[in-house]
Design an enzyme around this catalytic site. Structure first.
Site, PDB file in Angstrom:
ATOM      1  N   ASN A 183     -44.110 -88.797   1.140  1.00 20.98           N
ATOM      2  CA  ASN A 183     -44.018 -90.048   1.908  1.00 20.98           C
ATOM      3  C   ASN A 183     -43.394 -89.777   3.275  1.00 20.98           C
ATOM      4  O   ASN A 183     -43.059 -88.634   3.590  1.00 20.98           O
ATOM      5  CB  ASN A 183     -43.236 -91.103   1.122  1.00 20.98           C
ATOM      6  CG  ASN A 183     -41.832 -90.626   0.808  1.00 20.98           C
ATOM      7  OD1 ASN A 183     -41.026 -90.409   1.707  1.00 20.98           O
ATOM      8  ND2 ASN A 183     -41.525 -90.443  -0.477  1.00 20.98           N
ATOM      9  N   ASP A 210     -42.443 -92.351  -6.823  1.00 20.59           N
ATOM     10  CA  ASP A 210     -42.402 -93.080  -8.094  1.00 20.59           C
ATOM     11  C   ASP A 210     -43.253 -92.392  -9.161  1.00 20.59           C
ATOM     12  O   ASP A 210     -42.976 -92.523 -10.343  1.00 20.59           O
ATOM     13  CB  ASP A 210     -42.898 -94.517  -7.877  1.00 20.59           C
ATOM     14  CG  ASP A 210     -41.883 -95.319  -7.063  1.00 20.59           C
ATOM     15  OD1 ASP A 210     -40.672 -95.167  -7.345  1.00 20.59           O
ATOM     16  OD2 ASP A 210     -42.274 -96.058  -6.145  1.00 20.59           O
ATOM     17  N   LYS A 212     -55.949 -73.805  -6.748  1.00 17.19           N
ATOM     18  CA  LYS A 212     -56.425 -74.839  -5.830  1.00 17.19           C
ATOM     19  C   LYS A 212     -57.687 -75.501  -6.416  1.00 17.19           C
ATOM     20  O   LYS A 212     -58.601 -74.796  -6.873  1.00 17.19           O
ATOM     21  CB  LYS A 212     -56.755 -74.203  -4.483  1.00 17.19           C
ATOM     22  CG  LYS A 212     -57.125 -75.216  -3.435  1.00 17.19           C
ATOM     23  CD  LYS A 212     -57.482 -74.560  -2.109  1.00 17.19           C
ATOM     24  CE  LYS A 212     -57.978 -75.615  -1.146  1.00 17.19           C
ATOM     25  NZ  LYS A 212     -58.680 -75.035  -0.024  1.00 17.19           N
ATOM     26  N   ASP A 232     -36.177 -92.740 -12.842  1.00 18.15           N
ATOM     27  CA  ASP A 232     -35.464 -93.443 -11.775  1.00 18.15           C
ATOM     28  C   ASP A 232     -34.041 -92.879 -11.719  1.00 18.15           C
ATOM     29  O   ASP A 232     -33.214 -93.144 -12.600  1.00 18.15           O
ATOM     30  CB  ASP A 232     -35.453 -94.951 -12.027  1.00 18.15           C
ATOM     31  CG  ASP A 232     -34.994 -95.716 -10.795  1.00 18.15           C
ATOM     32  OD1 ASP A 232     -33.942 -95.345 -10.221  1.00 18.15           O
ATOM     33  OD2 ASP A 232     -35.684 -96.666 -10.385  1.00 18.15           O
ATOM     34  N   ILE A 233     -33.780 -92.086 -10.692  1.00 20.40           N
ATOM     35  CA  ILE A 233     -32.493 -91.375 -10.607  1.00 20.40           C
ATOM     36  C   ILE A 233     -31.338 -92.375 -10.485  1.00 20.40           C
ATOM     37  O   ILE A 233     -30.353 -92.317 -11.219  1.00 20.40           O
ATOM     38  CB  ILE A 233     -32.494 -90.420  -9.378  1.00 20.40           C
ATOM     39  CG1 ILE A 233     -33.687 -89.456  -9.469  1.00 20.40           C
ATOM     40  CG2 ILE A 233     -31.181 -89.655  -9.292  1.00 20.40           C
ATOM     41  CD1 ILE A 233     -33.928 -88.645  -8.202  1.00 20.40           C
ATOM     42  N   PHE A 269     -30.350 -97.599  -1.873  1.00 24.66           N
ATOM     43  CA  PHE A 269     -31.058 -97.979  -0.656  1.00 24.66           C
ATOM     44  C   PHE A 269     -32.363 -98.632  -1.072  1.00 24.66           C
ATOM     45  O   PHE A 269     -32.839 -98.428  -2.194  1.00 24.66           O
ATOM     46  CB  PHE A 269     -31.346 -96.740   0.215  1.00 24.66           C
ATOM     47  CG  PHE A 269     -30.298 -96.529   1.284  1.00 24.66           C
ATOM     48  CD1 PHE A 269     -29.011 -96.180   0.942  1.00 24.66           C
ATOM     49  CD2 PHE A 269     -30.610 -96.673   2.634  1.00 24.66           C
ATOM     50  CE1 PHE A 269     -28.038 -95.989   1.914  1.00 24.66           C
ATOM     51  CE2 PHE A 269     -29.653 -96.483   3.619  1.00 24.66           C
ATOM     52  CZ  PHE A 269     -28.364 -96.143   3.258  1.00 24.66           C
ATOM     53  N   LYS A 326     -33.690-106.041  -6.004  1.00 18.75           N
ATOM     54  CA  LYS A 326     -33.594-104.598  -6.292  1.00 18.75           C
ATOM     55  C   LYS A 326     -32.167-104.220  -6.682  1.00 18.75           C
ATOM     56  O   LYS A 326     -31.940-103.410  -7.571  1.00 18.75           O
ATOM     57  CB  LYS A 326     -34.075-103.777  -5.094  1.00 18.75           C
ATOM     58  CG  LYS A 326     -34.348-102.325  -5.437  1.00 18.75           C
ATOM     59  CD  LYS A 326     -35.121-101.597  -4.354  1.00 18.75           C
ATOM     60  CE  LYS A 326     -36.623-101.748  -4.499  1.00 18.75           C
ATOM     61  NZ  LYS A 326     -37.383-101.007  -3.506  1.00 18.75           N
ATOM     62  N   LYS A 350     -31.468-102.379 -10.178  1.00 15.69           N
ATOM     63  CA  LYS A 350     -30.897-101.016 -10.213  1.00 15.69           C
ATOM     64  C   LYS A 350     -29.506-101.021 -10.847  1.00 15.69           C
ATOM     65  O   LYS A 350     -28.988 -99.974 -11.225  1.00 15.69           O
ATOM     66  CB  LYS A 350     -30.800-100.432  -8.799  1.00 15.69           C
ATOM     67  CG  LYS A 350     -32.137-100.288  -8.080  1.00 15.69           C
ATOM     68  CD  LYS A 350     -32.916 -99.080  -8.530  1.00 15.69           C
ATOM     69  CE  LYS A 350     -34.248 -98.974  -7.789  1.00 15.69           C
ATOM     70  NZ  LYS A 350     -35.064 -97.865  -8.232  1.00 15.69           N
TER      71      LYS A 350
END
Ligand code: CTP
Length: 404
Positions: free
Chosen positions: A213, A282, A292, A311-312, A332, A346, A350
């Site tokens: 990302n 995710d 390859k 999910d850490i 965050f 969120k 969390k």
């Protein structure tokens, strides 16, 4: 960055080849909004001219204690009384030996001796050949200088002007600047062990392709620097980013979300604070190809079989130490719309006391950001500013919560 803004430095140069770095340092200090008065030893003038230092500092340079420009003829008193700090860079072995004995046979040493010790800190950046640095006499002198209340910066290692390789180089100007910023930062996180995740993760599809990302890691790295400046012991677990490790921060480099998860669980055990700034993927590809994947007209387009990553933050937030309040967790949120509404939701999902939300696409890769802090009391907006300044503010917010 605000730590050095409006600070007045007396920049003292003693004789050494590292004088060339003092020119850049002077320029950098001025760029940060500080003012600089240069004082040079006679030896220093053999390495760089006062003309250069005058042009860069915008002030005439002082060299002699007999300088008649001062109306009371006491440059050593006047210059030291105005300073927020005296910074000796480079500090040669001979100059430090002189300081220790309280000798005052030139303006620079006289001014150091005459400074009001309680009000004007003396910061020294050693610079010398590796054998000179390692010599017991030098080590003894620097140990005594520390005991006498000076702030002694580290030395760098590597190639030396004399052709030898080892410890003793003067720190680079940006490292000295960072040390000064830390020096002038209130130690609101003194001794706290802070663990930070930062950057993106990279999930392999095959050995040459992957899913990642747009996170640059800049926010997490700025936060690591700010925590370090505030006295914390910082461990930074970073995904693949093109950023230098902040001075004094211990870095663990990872690639995938799974590696970030494992390293976080290993390091969080002895942390007081966990800050999850990373943009963790995710999903990962169920079984990444070992070779390859080739495109072929006979084969259909490959379908990626994605599985969800751990999910850490959620895992850490529900660990016994987090639930008992021994470990403070900060999440965050990178959103693209409805920031406040999504951030409040969120934070609850969390299970963290503090969540910091930002609009991802608006800030990815930039040095600036705007943050929305969400906690049980409500929200607080931190307006568009540099990630460094926002991090300093976030550290103050964090320290206030830890003190409760
Ligand atoms: N996070 C994490 N591990 C994950 C996913 C996210 O630790 N596998 C953390 C991030 O570091 C951040 C917070 O959770 O502190 C929120 O991340 P974000 O990407 O905004 O949200 P997601 O949880 O992934 O949810 P969504 O993508 O649906 O917004």
């Amino acid at each position: 960055m605000t730590q050095l803004k409006n600070k007045h430095f007396v920049l003292g140069l003693s004789g050494g080849i590292a004088c060339y770095k003092a020119a850049e340092l002077c320029r950098a200090l001025i760029k940060e909004g500080a003012s600089v008065q240069v004082v040079m030893s006679e030896g220093a003038t053999q390495f760089i001219t006062p003309v250069t230092m005058q042009a860069l500092s915008g002030r005439p340079v002082y060299i002699s204690q007999w300088d008649t420009r001062e109306s009371n003829n006491m440059a050593h008193i006047n210059l030291s009384r105005e300073a927020d700090a005296i910074l000796i860079a480079p500090a040669s072995a001979d100059f430090v030996a002189k300081l220790l004995h309280g000798r005052a046979d030139d303006l620079l040493s006289l001014m150091c001796l005459a400074r009001p010790i309680e009000q004007v800190p003396l910061i020294v950046a050693p610079a010398m050949n590796r054998e000179m640095w390692a010599n017991p006499a030098t080590q003894r002198n620097f140990a005594q200088l520390l005991a006498d209340g000076a702030h002694v910066l580290e030395v760098g290692a590597g190639d030396q002007a004399c052709g030898e390789v080892g410890d003793g180089r003067m720190l680079e100007p940006d490292q000295i600047l960072e040390a000064l910023r830390a020096y002038f930062t209130e130690k609101v996180l003194d001794g706290k062990r802070v663990l930070i995740t930062a950057g993106p993760t990279y999930e392999a599809i095959d050995p040459v392709r992957g899913i990642t990302n747009l996170s640059s890691g800049k926010m997490g790295f700025a936060l690591a620097r700010a925590c370090r400046r505030a006295g914390a012991l910082v461990t930074l677990i970073s995904g693949p980013v093109a950023l230098a490790t902040p001075d004094g921060v211990s870095r663990v480099s990872v690639i995938s979300a799974q590696q970030m998860y494992e390293q976080t669980l290993a390091h969080v055990l002895d942390s007081d604070v966990f800050i999850a700034t990373a943009a963790v993927a995710d999903w990962r590809v169920h079984s990444a190809g070992e070779q390859k994947i080739k495109k072929s007209i006979d084969q259909p387009v490959p379908q990626l079989n994605l599985v969800e990553n751990q999910d850490i933050l959620k895992t850490v937030a529900k660990s016994p130490r987090a639930l008992s309040g021994e470990l403070y967790c900060v999440g965050f949120a990178a959103e693209s719309e409805n920031l406040e509404q999504l951030a409040v939701a969120k934070r609850a999902s969390k299970g963290v006391p503090l969540l910091v939300a930002n609009v991802g696409p608006q800030t990815f890769g930039l040095d600036e950001n705007a943050l929305l802090l969400v906690d049980e009391a409500g929200t607080r907006q931190l307006a568009w500013a540099s990630k460094d300044d926002l991090s300093a503010e976030l550290v103050r917010e964090l320290a206030a919560r830890l003190a409760k």
